[in-house]
Design an enzyme around this catalytic site. Sequence first.
Site, PDB file in Angstrom:
ATOM      1  N   LEU A 163       0.632  -1.223   0.002  1.00 38.15           N
ATOM      2  CA  LEU A 163      -0.010  -0.009  -0.139  1.00 38.15           C
ATOM      3  C   LEU A 163       0.681   1.293   0.102  1.00 38.15           C
ATOM      4  O   LEU A 163       0.434   2.203   0.697  1.00 38.15           O
ATOM      5  CB  LEU A 163      -0.917   0.098   1.164  1.00 38.15           C
ATOM      6  CG  LEU A 163      -1.809  -1.196   1.246  1.00 38.15           C
ATOM      7  CD1 LEU A 163      -2.742  -1.259   2.581  1.00 38.15           C
ATOM      8  CD2 LEU A 163      -2.761  -1.069   0.102  1.00 38.15           C
ATOM      9  N   MET A 211       1.236   3.351  -5.064  1.00 37.95           N
ATOM     10  CA  MET A 211       0.555   2.870  -6.322  1.00 37.95           C
ATOM     11  C   MET A 211      -0.684   1.914  -5.814  1.00 37.95           C
ATOM     12  O   MET A 211      -1.770   1.777  -6.223  1.00 37.95           O
ATOM     13  CB  MET A 211       1.526   2.085  -7.341  1.00 37.95           C
ATOM     14  CG  MET A 211       2.426   2.845  -8.098  1.00 37.95           C
ATOM     15  SD  MET A 211       1.538   3.864  -9.279  1.00 37.95           S
ATOM     16  CE  MET A 211       1.089   2.423 -10.418  1.00 37.95           C
ATOM     17  N   LYS A 261       7.493  -3.541  -4.479  1.00 38.83           N
ATOM     18  CA  LYS A 261       8.762  -3.185  -5.253  1.00 38.83           C
ATOM     19  C   LYS A 261       9.053  -4.136  -6.014  1.00 38.83           C
ATOM     20  O   LYS A 261       9.044  -5.389  -5.451  1.00 38.83           O
ATOM     21  CB  LYS A 261       9.797  -2.822  -4.451  1.00 38.83           C
ATOM     22  CG  LYS A 261      10.896  -2.050  -4.685  1.00 38.83           C
ATOM     23  CD  LYS A 261      11.876  -1.523  -3.571  1.00 38.83           C
ATOM     24  CE  LYS A 261      12.907  -0.906  -4.133  1.00 38.83           C
ATOM     25  NZ  LYS A 261      12.319   0.693  -4.497  1.00 38.83           N
ATOM     26  N   LYS A 279       4.311  -3.810 -21.420  1.00 37.12           N
ATOM     27  CA  LYS A 279       4.436  -2.471 -20.500  1.00 37.12           C
ATOM     28  C   LYS A 279       5.792  -1.946 -20.541  1.00 37.12           C
ATOM     29  O   LYS A 279       6.078  -0.653 -20.788  1.00 37.12           O
ATOM     30  CB  LYS A 279       4.130  -2.824 -18.991  1.00 37.12           C
ATOM     31  CG  LYS A 279       4.654  -1.762 -18.029  1.00 37.12           C
ATOM     32  CD  LYS A 279       3.882  -0.516 -17.993  1.00 37.12           C
ATOM     33  CE  LYS A 279       3.851   0.462 -17.054  1.00 37.12           C
ATOM     34  NZ  LYS A 279       5.082   0.793 -16.172  1.00 37.12           N
ATOM     35  N   HIS A 309       6.132  -0.069 -23.827  1.00 33.71           N
ATOM     36  CA  HIS A 309       5.537   1.021 -23.615  1.00 33.71           C
ATOM     37  C   HIS A 309       6.243   2.120 -22.888  1.00 33.71           C
ATOM     38  O   HIS A 309       6.608   3.436 -23.311  1.00 33.71           O
ATOM     39  CB  HIS A 309       4.211   0.912 -22.532  1.00 33.71           C
ATOM     40  CG  HIS A 309       3.815   2.297 -21.884  1.00 33.71           C
ATOM     41  ND1 HIS A 309       4.353   2.753 -20.975  1.00 33.71           N
ATOM     42  CD2 HIS A 309       2.632   3.010 -22.399  1.00 33.71           C
ATOM     43  CE1 HIS A 309       3.774   3.934 -20.507  1.00 33.71           C
ATOM     44  NE2 HIS A 309       2.749   3.906 -21.399  1.00 33.71           N
ATOM     45  N   ASN A 310       6.959   1.677 -21.912  1.00 30.65           N
ATOM     46  CA  ASN A 310       8.119   2.522 -21.160  1.00 30.65           C
ATOM     47  C   ASN A 310       9.337   3.029 -22.289  1.00 30.65           C
ATOM     48  O   ASN A 310       9.776   4.154 -21.962  1.00 30.65           O
ATOM     49  CB  ASN A 310       8.543   1.994 -19.869  1.00 30.65           C
ATOM     50  CG  ASN A 310       7.709   1.900 -18.804  1.00 30.65           C
ATOM     51  OD1 ASN A 310       6.368   2.020 -19.293  1.00 30.65           O
ATOM     52  ND2 ASN A 310       8.101   1.829 -17.611  1.00 30.65           N
ATOM     53  N   GLU A 319       7.964   5.716 -24.289  1.00 32.32           N
ATOM     54  CA  GLU A 319       8.011   6.997 -23.486  1.00 32.32           C
ATOM     55  C   GLU A 319       9.408   7.654 -23.402  1.00 32.32           C
ATOM     56  O   GLU A 319       9.495   8.799 -23.501  1.00 32.32           O
ATOM     57  CB  GLU A 319       7.552   6.351 -21.916  1.00 32.32           C
ATOM     58  CG  GLU A 319       7.640   7.527 -21.165  1.00 32.32           C
ATOM     59  CD  GLU A 319       7.045   6.964 -19.766  1.00 32.32           C
ATOM     60  OE1 GLU A 319       6.132   6.102 -19.610  1.00 32.32           O
ATOM     61  OE2 GLU A 319       7.800   7.275 -18.703  1.00 32.32           O
TER      62      GLU A 319
HETATM   63  P1  NBP Z   1       7.532   0.842  -4.234  1.00 37.59           P
HETATM   64  O1  NBP Z   1       8.056   0.227  -5.334  1.00 37.59           O
HETATM   65  O2  NBP Z   1       8.007   2.067  -3.362  1.00 37.59           O
HETATM   66  O3  NBP Z   1       7.340  -0.287  -3.274  1.00 37.59           O
HETATM   67  C1  NBP Z   1       6.972  -0.193  -1.648  1.00 37.59           C
HETATM   68  C2  NBP Z   1       6.066  -1.262  -1.213  1.00 37.59           C
HETATM   69  O4  NBP Z   1       6.857  -2.502  -1.377  1.00 37.59           O
HETATM   70  C3  NBP Z   1       5.630  -1.028   0.208  1.00 37.59           C
HETATM   71  O5  NBP Z   1       4.382  -1.404   0.329  1.00 37.59           O
HETATM   72  C4  NBP Z   1       6.374  -1.977   0.839  1.00 37.59           C
HETATM   73  O6  NBP Z   1       6.138  -2.525   2.108  1.00 37.59           O
HETATM   74  C5  NBP Z   1       6.572  -3.177  -0.073  1.00 37.59           C
HETATM   75  N1  NBP Z   1       7.602  -4.278   0.100  1.00 37.59           N
HETATM   76  C6  NBP Z   1       8.866  -4.241   0.003  1.00 37.59           C
HETATM   77 BR1  NBP Z   1       9.822  -2.491  -0.425  1.00 37.59          BR
HETATM   78  N2  NBP Z   1       9.652  -5.256   0.268  1.00 37.59           N
HETATM   79  C7  NBP Z   1       8.671  -6.166   0.740  1.00 37.59           C
HETATM   80  C8  NBP Z   1       8.694  -7.378   0.781  1.00 37.59           C
HETATM   81  N3  NBP Z   1       9.896  -8.002   1.150  1.00 37.59           N
HETATM   82  N4  NBP Z   1       7.531  -7.864   1.374  1.00 37.59           N
HETATM   83  C9  NBP Z   1       6.247  -7.359   1.504  1.00 37.59           C
HETATM   84  N5  NBP Z   1       6.250  -6.037   1.062  1.00 37.59           N
HETATM   85  C10 NBP Z   1       7.519  -5.348   0.619  1.00 37.59           C
HETATM   86  O7  NBP Z   1       5.880   1.337  -4.239  1.00 37.59           O
HETATM   87  P2  NBP Z   1       5.100   2.070  -5.449  1.00 37.59           P
HETATM   88  O8  NBP Z   1       6.100   3.220  -6.047  1.00 37.59           O
HETATM   89  O9  NBP Z   1       3.670   2.252  -4.897  1.00 37.59           O
HETATM   90  O10 NBP Z   1       5.100   0.835  -6.473  1.00 37.59           O
HETATM   91  C11 NBP Z   1       4.515  -0.287  -6.625  1.00 37.59           C
HETATM   92  C12 NBP Z   1       5.105  -1.129  -7.656  1.00 37.59           C
HETATM   93  O11 NBP Z   1       4.283  -0.317  -8.667  1.00 37.59           O
HETATM   94  C13 NBP Z   1       6.331  -1.264  -8.156  1.00 37.59           C
HETATM   95  O12 NBP Z   1       6.490  -2.308  -8.755  1.00 37.59           O
HETATM   96  C14 NBP Z   1       6.546  -0.122  -9.114  1.00 37.59           C
HETATM   97  O13 NBP Z   1       7.639  -0.273  -9.792  1.00 37.59           O
HETATM   98  C15 NBP Z   1       5.363  -0.333  -9.839  1.00 37.59           C
HETATM   99  N6  NBP Z   1       4.938   0.968 -10.641  1.00 37.59           N
HETATM  100  C16 NBP Z   1       4.928   2.383 -10.069  1.00 37.59           C
HETATM  101  C17 NBP Z   1       4.441   3.357 -10.619  1.00 37.59           C
HETATM  102  C18 NBP Z   1       4.916   4.819 -10.074  1.00 37.59           C
HETATM  103  O14 NBP Z   1       4.630   5.883 -10.621  1.00 37.59           O
HETATM  104  N7  NBP Z   1       5.393   4.874  -8.966  1.00 37.59           N
HETATM  105  C19 NBP Z   1       4.094   3.167 -11.922  1.00 37.59           C
HETATM  106  C20 NBP Z   1       3.639   2.170 -12.424  1.00 37.59           C
HETATM  107  C21 NBP Z   1       4.090   0.911 -11.918  1.00 37.59           C
HETATM  108  P3  NBP Z   1       6.436  -1.745   3.396  1.00 37.59           P
HETATM  109  O15 NBP Z   1       5.552  -0.415   3.554  1.00 37.59           O
HETATM  110  O16 NBP Z   1       6.236  -2.748   4.560  1.00 37.59           O
HETATM  111  O17 NBP Z   1       7.960  -1.019   3.373  1.00 37.59           O
END
Ligand code: NBP
Length: 479
Positions: free
Chosen positions: A12, A15, A77, A185, A188-189, A192
């Site tokens: 959570l 994203m 992540k 995807k 796509h990137n 981009e």
């Molecule tokens: P992040 O990529 O920063 O990941 C943070 C999340 O991963 C937190 O919920 C964290 O939990 C969890 N996490 C991690 Br780090 N290690 C973990 C583990 N070993 N076990 C369980 N949970 C774990 O978050 P985001 O930016 O929201 O992106 C999420 C996904 O979406 C990524 O794969 C990203 O590449 C993709 N994405 C992002 C975007 C963007 O614009 N940001 C766009 C499209 C796709 P915690 O809270 O307990 O640390």
Amino acid sequence: MSTTAQIGVTGLAVMGRNLARNFARNGYTVAVHNRTASRTRDLVEEFGHEGDFVPAETAKDFVAALERPRRLVIMVKAGAPTDAVIEEFAPLLEPGDMIIDGGNAHFADTRRRERELREQDIHFVGTGISGGEEGALHGPSIMPGGSPESYDSLGPMLEKISAKAADGAPCVTHVGPDGAGHFVKMVHNGIEYADMQLIGEAYQLLRDVAGYTPAQIADIFRTWNTGRLDSYLIEITAEVLSHVDAATGKPFVDVVQDQAEQKGTGRWTVQIALDLGVPVSGIAEAVFARSLSGHQELREASRGLAGPKAAPLGESEAAAFADRVEQALYASKIVSYTQGFHEIAAGSDEYDWNIDLGKIASIWRGGCIIRAAFLDRIREAYDARADLPSLLSDDTFAQEIAAAQDDWREVLIAATRQGVPTPGFAAALAYYDALRAERLPAALTQGQRDFFGAHTYRRTDREGSFHTLWGGDRSEVTA
Ligand code: NBP
């Protein structure tokens, strides 16, 4: 706990939180979970009023909160964390359940995970999601892979939360089996990256060759955005260029360090293209341009290198030059998309994904970063002819490039004369000229290879492989 939620989201951060809210705002009951439970509590506290959330602090409670077959979205992540989450949840699931990975996974990882989970009869749905945090909340472009059965169950929900194109069509489709969604995807990137690089080159030319200020260039981009270049990236470029730094009063773009960062999907696009033998030179130049910008010491050490002494254009020539840059940008953009779609077609062939290229153009029309009016044209091109060898084979695109090419060449001449780096425009034009060439120097390359390594060559006038006895009497033998 009762089994009530139609979908669950674990992970959570920005994203996952926004995606969970999007599902809830669309009337779904959403189970929510995060490794660090405070994020789950914060979500429900802040946004609980937006819909029905079922917070869960343990994996067991989370799984128990989902109706069957379970639909469990992972938004963590990409990489090892995704595997850790799968390891935690898979033993708690049952045949027919679905794990949807919405992170930016490498498609090869998705293929592996799909294969492993298929042994337990769990559907693993690697899903590309584009549009950043705003898209996740208000409607992203969604690229799900996985089994057709999983799409039967998930599709209607994804269609509901996805972006809608101008004609109302949801920006989601079943891309194809296993890793197809994450592959698309990734490309796509990559596209981009190329789009952004080309826009950057257009900006630099308008500034250094035509002598416009950032604010004037913002206005030029706004005008372009009312025409065939109408797109999200052109729109935000105008916003960024017209922004003034509050601390200094200077154009914002002048106070930002000129070192572009990257997270890796552009690089993957090029690496995979190399493996597949697909020339994505425009995307590659965009990735290299970002890495070059980051080599600060190398750039410092090179500042004294000689450049040309040409003067910028006079005011009277600037407007005509700006029109030429628009032509060059548009033609180069057609080439980037041609290359990107070639890579998708090659991936689809390699992995038997049977990807509908017109559908891909269609679902990129809304929600995602490269959304643009132009994608409608690509969709029409593939709808008219699904087996189009290349976008450049489409009559309309071919005619547009034909009309743009003189200006495209003039812009590159001006860039070269002034010493403004335009690797994206140049690579695109070189690709175009190479594709249309009657003869390429590849014939000479084959001769050289045969000379030093007896690698053989094929002739233009008869079948077979041949070798010339270069070290002997230079007669030709059949290989
Ligand atoms: P992040 O990529 O920063 O990941 C943070 C999340 O991963 C937190 O919920 C964290 O939990 C969890 N996490 C991690 Br780090 N290690 C973990 C583990 N070993 N076990 C369980 N949970 C774990 O978050 P985001 O930016 O929201 O992106 C999420 C996904 O979406 C990524 O794969 C990203 O590449 C993709 N994405 C992002 C975007 C963007 O614009 N940001 C766009 C499209 C796709 P915690 O809270 O307990 O640390």
